[in-house]
Enzyme design. Structure first.
Site, PDB file in Angstrom:
ATOM      1  N   ASP A 198       0.855  -1.174   0.000  1.00 33.59           N
ATOM      2  CA  ASP A 198       0.000   0.000   0.000  1.00 33.59           C
ATOM      3  C   ASP A 198       0.899   1.236   0.000  1.00 33.59           C
ATOM      4  O   ASP A 198       1.557   1.533   0.994  1.00 33.59           O
ATOM      5  CB  ASP A 198      -0.895  -0.020   1.247  1.00 33.59           C
ATOM      6  N   HIS A 199       0.892   1.955  -1.126  1.00 35.45           N
ATOM      7  CA  HIS A 199       1.828   3.071  -1.267  1.00 35.45           C
ATOM      8  C   HIS A 199       1.474   4.250  -0.363  1.00 35.45           C
ATOM      9  O   HIS A 199       2.279   5.166  -0.197  1.00 35.45           O
ATOM     10  CB  HIS A 199       1.852   3.528  -2.733  1.00 35.45           C
ATOM     11  N   ARG A 200       0.294   4.241   0.242  1.00 37.97           N
ATOM     12  CA  ARG A 200      -0.047   5.281   1.211  1.00 37.97           C
ATOM     13  C   ARG A 200       0.740   5.108   2.498  1.00 37.97           C
ATOM     14  O   ARG A 200       0.948   6.071   3.246  1.00 37.97           O
ATOM     15  CB  ARG A 200      -1.551   5.233   1.531  1.00 37.97           C
TER      16      ARG A 200
END
Length: 448
Positions: A420-422
């Site tokens: 999850d790039h967040r």
């Protein structure tokens, strides 16, 4: 001489108000020990309540669409003296087979009560015909009829239940109704955010899918999706659309690991289980999660807080005849290779036989999906929310590797980490995957 036993709802994990979706017996039916009596469906699994002894069903105390919780009496069984010794009227059934449904979603207990349908709702003192929900007065008769589990499911998908038509008894909205609503909306112009913003607060305007009569082009056959596939579909779609996925690929030199595994395979076989490469991956994963705690985390529902976990439970994707399920192996940091191998073998059998309990699929920190036994050189696995990463493993292959002086044949294992790039930056993901590979390449490092 006969005796009677009150059959109670067994331990079903952190769930309450579970709807009865199927009655498998009627009053007067003869049953054997462990025969299924009724089917319950939580937001994590479907499960049968079995008979603790052989006998005759003298009374059913639940109806279709009733909701029950742990300890509720669902039936009265008349048994002989011999059979009665196998249970009593105060002890709930200890074992309950369960069909797992992939839900690697929020594990929180549902807090919202289902609306009253047959009984008159108790009105507040102010307005007899209305009750207040927050600051808005609502007519109880117009509230959507759905179980707490379905309400939680709809909130996770950002679905407003007032727009969903129920197909259950008395118009009750089922999980399939919610999943079907999501598919319909996605195919007709994209989901509209419910109160709270829908998927990330965005409206996704997809072009509508064209309905095609495939029989015009040749012979066709209609095959319904399994229960697991139908329930999983909405979760997978939500996770893929709602989470910014990036996949980091790497390779691990597992030549020495494989030699060690083969050297100890007979010891494992003598104990009744296989020593597979997956258990080494699980131990290496624990070391990696400890080194990169941001990967052992979940985003809070507010989207602004990261919850760091201090435990190490690893989900393992298992291919079953009804679809993919993800049982969780707990406390992997406290177990050795052989202990993990035995537990993994046991829980995989339970998954394939549809006997997982709700607690068997809860509390995962990260998931490993291994396709090494089938093939492939890499893939992009979908994150099992609320986790923030998932490891995909493909088939190992012998490759020539330069050691500085010459090429040597080495067994290389492809690793694909979707994250999850967040929460996880690309550099962190690359270091995480390389760290994981280094632990597989030198098993001595797992003891550090």
């Amino acid at each position: 001489m006969s005796n009677t036993i009150e059959i109670k709802v067994p331990d079903i994990g952190d769930f309450g108000d579970i709807p009865v979706i199927e009655l498998l017996v009627a009053e007067g039916d003869s049953v054997g020990i462990d025969d299924g009596l009724l089917t319950l469906e939580s937001d994590k699994a479907s499960m049968e309540v079995p008979s603790p002894a052989a006998g005759v069903i003298r009374e059913l105390r639940v109806k279709l669409d009733d909701t029950v919780s742990e300890g509720d009496v669902v039936a009265v069984l008349e048994t002989s003296d011999e059979a009665a010794g196998e249970g009593d009227d105060t002890t709930p059934v200890e074992e309950s087979p369960a069909e797992d449904v992939k839900e690697a979603t929020n594990q929180q207990q549902e807090q919202t009560s289902a609306p009253v349908v047959d009984d008159k709702p108790e009105p507040p003192p102010a307005t007899p015909s209305e009750r207040e929900v927050g600051t808005v007065a609502v007519d109880p008769s117009k509230l959507p009829y759905a179980s707490p589990a379905v309400r939680k499911f709809s909130r996770e998908l950002g679905v407003d239940l007032s727009g969903v038509k129920g197909s259950g008894s008395k118009g009750r909205i089922t999980r399939d109704d919610v999943a079907g609503h999501v598919k319909q909306v996605m195919s007709s112009g994209g989901p509209k955010p419910a109160a709270g913003g829908g998927i990330g607060g965005l409206t996704l305007n997809f072009p509508p899918l064209q309905k095609v009569d495939f029989s015009r082009y040749g012979e066709t056959e209609t095959q319904p999706l399994t229960r697991i596939q139908k329930i999983s579909a909405a979760h997978l779609h939500r996770n893929w659309v709602g989470i910014p996925h990036v996949t980091q690929n790497d390779e691990a030199d597992v030549t020495d690991m494989e030699a060690f595994r083969l050297a100890n395979a007979d010891d494992a076989k003598a104990q009744g289980f296989k020593l597979t490469p997956l258990v080494f991956l699980m131990k290496a994963m624990v070391a990696s999660l400890k080194a990169f705690p941001q990967s052992n985390a979940s985003l809070d529902s507010d989207g602004e807080t990261l919850i760091l976990k201090k435990y190490f439970n690893i989900g393992v994707a298992v291919d079953t005849p009804d679809g993919l399920v993800v049982p969780v192996v707990r406390e992997c940091d406290r177990k050795g290779i052989m202990e993990l191998a035995a537990e993994l073998a046991e829980i995989s059998v339970k998954a394939r036989e549809g006997k997982l309990k709700p607690q068997d699929i809860q509390g995962g920190c990260i998931t490993i999906s291994s396709l090494g036994g089938i093939g492939g050189t890499g893939f992009t696995p979908i994150i099992n929310a609320p986790e923030v990463a998932i490891l995909g493993v493909s088939r190992s292959a012998m490759k020539p590797v330069w050691n500085g002086q010459e090429f040597q044949p080495r067994l290389m294992l492809p690793l694909s980490l979707s994250y999850d790039h967040r929460v996880i930056d690309g550099a962190v993901a690359a270091r995480f995957t390389r760290f994981l590979a280094s632990r597989l390449e030198d098993l001595r490092r797992l003891t550090l």
